[in-house]
Write a protein that holds these residues in place. Structure first.
Motif, PDB file in Angstrom:
ATOM      1  N   GLY A 158     -12.670   0.348   1.320  1.00  0.00           N
ATOM      2  CA  GLY A 158     -12.768   1.769   1.019  1.00  0.00           C
ATOM      3  C   GLY A 158     -11.512   2.572   1.317  1.00  0.00           C
ATOM      4  O   GLY A 158     -11.504   3.787   1.155  1.00  0.00           O
ATOM      5  N   ALA A 159     -10.453   1.905   1.786  1.00  0.00           N
ATOM      6  CA  ALA A 159      -9.211   2.613   2.131  1.00  0.00           C
ATOM      7  C   ALA A 159      -8.039   2.061   1.318  1.00  0.00           C
ATOM      8  O   ALA A 159      -7.937   0.859   1.099  1.00  0.00           O
ATOM      9  CB  ALA A 159      -8.915   2.466   3.616  1.00  0.00           C
ATOM     10  N   PRO A 160      -7.146   2.951   0.870  1.00  0.00           N
ATOM     11  CA  PRO A 160      -5.962   2.475   0.148  1.00  0.00           C
ATOM     12  C   PRO A 160      -5.012   1.730   1.088  1.00  0.00           C
ATOM     13  O   PRO A 160      -5.040   1.910   2.302  1.00  0.00           O
ATOM     14  CB  PRO A 160      -5.320   3.755  -0.387  1.00  0.00           C
ATOM     15  CG  PRO A 160      -5.862   4.855   0.459  1.00  0.00           C
ATOM     16  CD  PRO A 160      -7.167   4.405   0.992  1.00  0.00           C
ATOM     17  N   THR A 161      -4.169   0.900   0.503  1.00  0.00           N
ATOM     18  CA  THR A 161      -3.221   0.078   1.251  1.00  0.00           C
ATOM     19  C   THR A 161      -1.888   0.803   1.413  1.00  0.00           C
ATOM     20  O   THR A 161      -1.356   1.351   0.442  1.00  0.00           O
ATOM     21  CB  THR A 161      -2.972  -1.244   0.494  1.00  0.00           C
ATOM     22  OG1 THR A 161      -4.228  -1.903   0.313  1.00  0.00           O
ATOM     23  CG2 THR A 161      -2.025  -2.153   1.233  1.00  0.00           C
ATOM     24  N   ALA A 162      -1.341   0.794   2.625  1.00  0.00           N
ATOM     25  CA  ALA A 162      -0.013   1.379   2.852  1.00  0.00           C
ATOM     26  C   ALA A 162       1.023   0.506   2.156  1.00  0.00           C
ATOM     27  O   ALA A 162       1.025  -0.710   2.307  1.00  0.00           O
ATOM     28  CB  ALA A 162       0.280   1.453   4.352  1.00  0.00           C
ATOM     29  N   PHE A 163       1.917   1.139   1.351  1.00  0.00           N
ATOM     30  CA  PHE A 163       2.928   0.344   0.674  1.00  0.00           C
ATOM     31  C   PHE A 163       4.340   0.879   0.826  1.00  0.00           C
ATOM     32  O   PHE A 163       5.305   0.214   0.467  1.00  0.00           O
ATOM     33  CB  PHE A 163       2.592   0.142  -0.809  1.00  0.00           C
ATOM     34  CG  PHE A 163       2.641   1.396  -1.637  1.00  0.00           C
ATOM     35  CD1 PHE A 163       3.817   1.787  -2.252  1.00  0.00           C
ATOM     36  CD2 PHE A 163       1.513   2.158  -1.817  1.00  0.00           C
ATOM     37  CE1 PHE A 163       3.868   2.931  -3.025  1.00  0.00           C
ATOM     38  CE2 PHE A 163       1.550   3.308  -2.590  1.00  0.00           C
ATOM     39  CZ  PHE A 163       2.724   3.690  -3.190  1.00  0.00           C
ATOM     40  N   ALA A 164       4.491   2.062   1.385  1.00  0.00           N
ATOM     41  CA  ALA A 164       5.836   2.605   1.625  1.00  0.00           C
ATOM     42  C   ALA A 164       5.780   3.532   2.831  1.00  0.00           C
ATOM     43  O   ALA A 164       4.804   4.237   3.045  1.00  0.00           O
ATOM     44  CB  ALA A 164       6.357   3.351   0.404  1.00  0.00           C
ATOM     45  N   GLU A 165       6.846   3.500   3.619  1.00  0.00           N
ATOM     46  CA  GLU A 165       6.945   4.353   4.797  1.00  0.00           C
ATOM     47  C   GLU A 165       8.370   4.864   4.903  1.00  0.00           C
ATOM     48  O   GLU A 165       9.317   4.094   4.783  1.00  0.00           O
ATOM     49  CB  GLU A 165       6.589   3.539   6.039  1.00  0.00           C
ATOM     50  CG  GLU A 165       6.610   4.326   7.319  1.00  0.00           C
ATOM     51  CD  GLU A 165       6.131   3.505   8.505  1.00  0.00           C
ATOM     52  OE1 GLU A 165       6.874   3.463   9.506  1.00  0.00           O
ATOM     53  OE2 GLU A 165       5.039   2.916   8.430  1.00  0.00           O
TER      54      GLU A 165
END
Length: 73
Positions: A46-53
């Motif tokens: 149910g949560a989006p994936t972190a792909f950039a910081e």
């Protein structure tokens, strides 16, 4: 001494599902840091994936204030 300096950089981030902005924190060197994270697909649990910081750092806290229409934080 050799060095590399970025004078201008622009990135495009597509299919973003969520953007988070951290509070300002001071590191051990006394510099201020703010982190902006971008989340997208796939959605896991149910949560989006972190792909950039993006981590930004400055001697002056006021340099890292973020302004958006109607908001300042």
């Amino acid at each position: 001494m050799s060095s590399i300096a970025l004078l201008h950089q622009k990135i495009q981030v597509n299919d973003v599902r969520l953007v988070t902005v951290s509070d300002l924190v001071q590191d051990a060197d006394g510099k201020w840091i703010r982190i902006v994270k971008f989340y997208g697909d796939p959605i896991v649990g149910g949560a989006p994936t972190a792909f950039a910081e993006v981590s930004v750092r400055s001697d002056n806290k006021s340099d890292l204030e973020i302004q958006a229409p109607g908001f300042k934080f």
